[in-house]
Write an enzyme that holds these catalytic residues in place. Structure first.
Site, PDB file in Angstrom:
ATOM      1  N   ARG A  34       0.915  -1.536   0.119  1.00 33.84           N
ATOM      2  CA  ARG A  34      -0.016   0.125   0.036  1.00 33.84           C
ATOM      3  C   ARG A  34       0.950   1.288   0.012  1.00 33.84           C
ATOM      4  O   ARG A  34       2.087   0.979  -0.300  1.00 33.84           O
ATOM      5  CB  ARG A  34      -1.199   0.191   1.149  1.00 33.84           C
ATOM      6  CG  ARG A  34      -1.995  -1.160   0.924  1.00 33.84           C
ATOM      7  CD  ARG A  34      -2.926  -1.085   2.146  1.00 33.84           C
ATOM      8  NE  ARG A  34      -3.399   0.236   2.764  1.00 33.84           N
ATOM      9  CZ  ARG A  34      -4.369   0.213   3.623  1.00 33.84           C
ATOM     10  NH1 ARG A  34      -5.206  -0.524   3.898  1.00 33.84           N
ATOM     11  NH2 ARG A  34      -4.686   1.506   3.576  1.00 33.84           N
ATOM     12  N   ALA A  37       4.250   1.386   2.178  1.00 35.93           N
ATOM     13  CA  ALA A  37       5.251   0.225   1.599  1.00 35.93           C
ATOM     14  C   ALA A  37       5.631   0.779   0.062  1.00 35.93           C
ATOM     15  O   ALA A  37       6.788   0.730   0.017  1.00 35.93           O
ATOM     16  CB  ALA A  37       4.640  -1.016   1.544  1.00 35.93           C
ATOM     17  N   HIS A  38       4.914   1.347  -0.600  1.00 39.85           N
ATOM     18  CA  HIS A  38       5.264   1.993  -1.903  1.00 39.85           C
ATOM     19  C   HIS A  38       6.408   3.006  -1.540  1.00 39.85           C
ATOM     20  O   HIS A  38       7.474   3.132  -2.494  1.00 39.85           O
ATOM     21  CB  HIS A  38       4.305   2.417  -2.789  1.00 39.85           C
ATOM     22  CG  HIS A  38       3.516   1.627  -3.458  1.00 39.85           C
ATOM     23  ND1 HIS A  38       2.723   0.429  -3.079  1.00 39.85           N
ATOM     24  CD2 HIS A  38       3.566   1.169  -4.836  1.00 39.85           C
ATOM     25  CE1 HIS A  38       2.434  -0.277  -3.946  1.00 39.85           C
ATOM     26  NE2 HIS A  38       2.738   0.046  -5.029  1.00 39.85           N
ATOM     27  N   LYS A  39       6.166   3.972  -0.824  1.00 37.95           N
ATOM     28  CA  LYS A  39       6.797   4.999  -0.358  1.00 37.95           C
ATOM     29  C   LYS A  39       8.295   4.468   0.047  1.00 37.95           C
ATOM     30  O   LYS A  39       9.282   4.759  -0.437  1.00 37.95           O
ATOM     31  CB  LYS A  39       6.517   5.955   0.471  1.00 37.95           C
ATOM     32  CG  LYS A  39       7.364   7.118   1.028  1.00 37.95           C
ATOM     33  CD  LYS A  39       6.533   7.908   2.075  1.00 37.95           C
ATOM     34  CE  LYS A  39       7.378   9.189   2.197  1.00 37.95           C
ATOM     35  NZ  LYS A  39       8.319   9.165   3.119  1.00 37.95           N
TER      36      LYS A  39
END
Length: 175
Positions: A34, A37-39
């Site tokens: 999400r 986590a993507h960041k």
């Protein structure tokens, strides 16, 4: 319309053949990621580090599953709104991501990146997380455990019911 039986290991070769509106039963490995986590994944890439899972040919499920009840590998596991990952998706698509699973629309930039990379966006039914969990046979946290439900997990899917929301040509069922 018949359902397409598809394994995630076939995505690299078959994603370009899927068309908006087709129903898919997806099996194989997918990774939850999400926004948080993507960041972190993008920050890892910026530092020249490898992401926590291989992106080439991968399927990402935008979900933050709840803890597993006794006897189950996972709790409720419904999709989250995909647009929150739009700032990160083009870069991951450029690195070989072939499938994103979530709900809701995508930005024109993501659709263009999908067309260029031959990727597909599959829609899961929102509000049916308990039913979705029945199609997940294994779940293992593989990164960012401190994020709790938003940690990155490796899932094993079995006949996970999805609809092609946006295909690799830009065709879409989303308004």
């Amino acid at each position: 319309m018949d359902e397409i039986i598809l394994n995630t290991s076939e995505l690299a070769e078959r994603a370009r053949d899927l068309r908006a509106g087709q129903r898919v039963l997806l099996s194989g490995t997918a990774y939850t990621s999400r926004d948080a986590a993507h960041k972190r994944i993008i920050e890892m890439l910026d530092r020249g580090e490898e992401p926590p899972y291989p992106l080439k040919g991968a399927a990402i499920y935008y979900a933050g599953p709840t803890p597993a009840p006794e006897g189950m590998p996972i709790g409720s596991c419904g999709p989250t709104t995909s647009a929150r990952m739009d700032p990160y998706a083009p870069r991951l698509l450029d690195l070989g991501l072939k499938c994103m699973i979530g709900k809701g629309g995508r930005s024109p930039q993501v659709v263009e990146a999908m067309k260029q990379s031959g990727a597909v966006y599959l829609c899961a039914v929102g509000g049916a997380g308990a039913l979705a969990a029945k199609c997940i046979t294994e779940c293992q946290v593989i990164a960012f455990e401190d994020l709790g439900c938003e940690s990155v997990k490796r899932l094993t899917l079995r006949d996970f019911p999805l609809i092609v929301g946006i295909d690799s040509l830009g065709g879409s069922i989303l308004v």
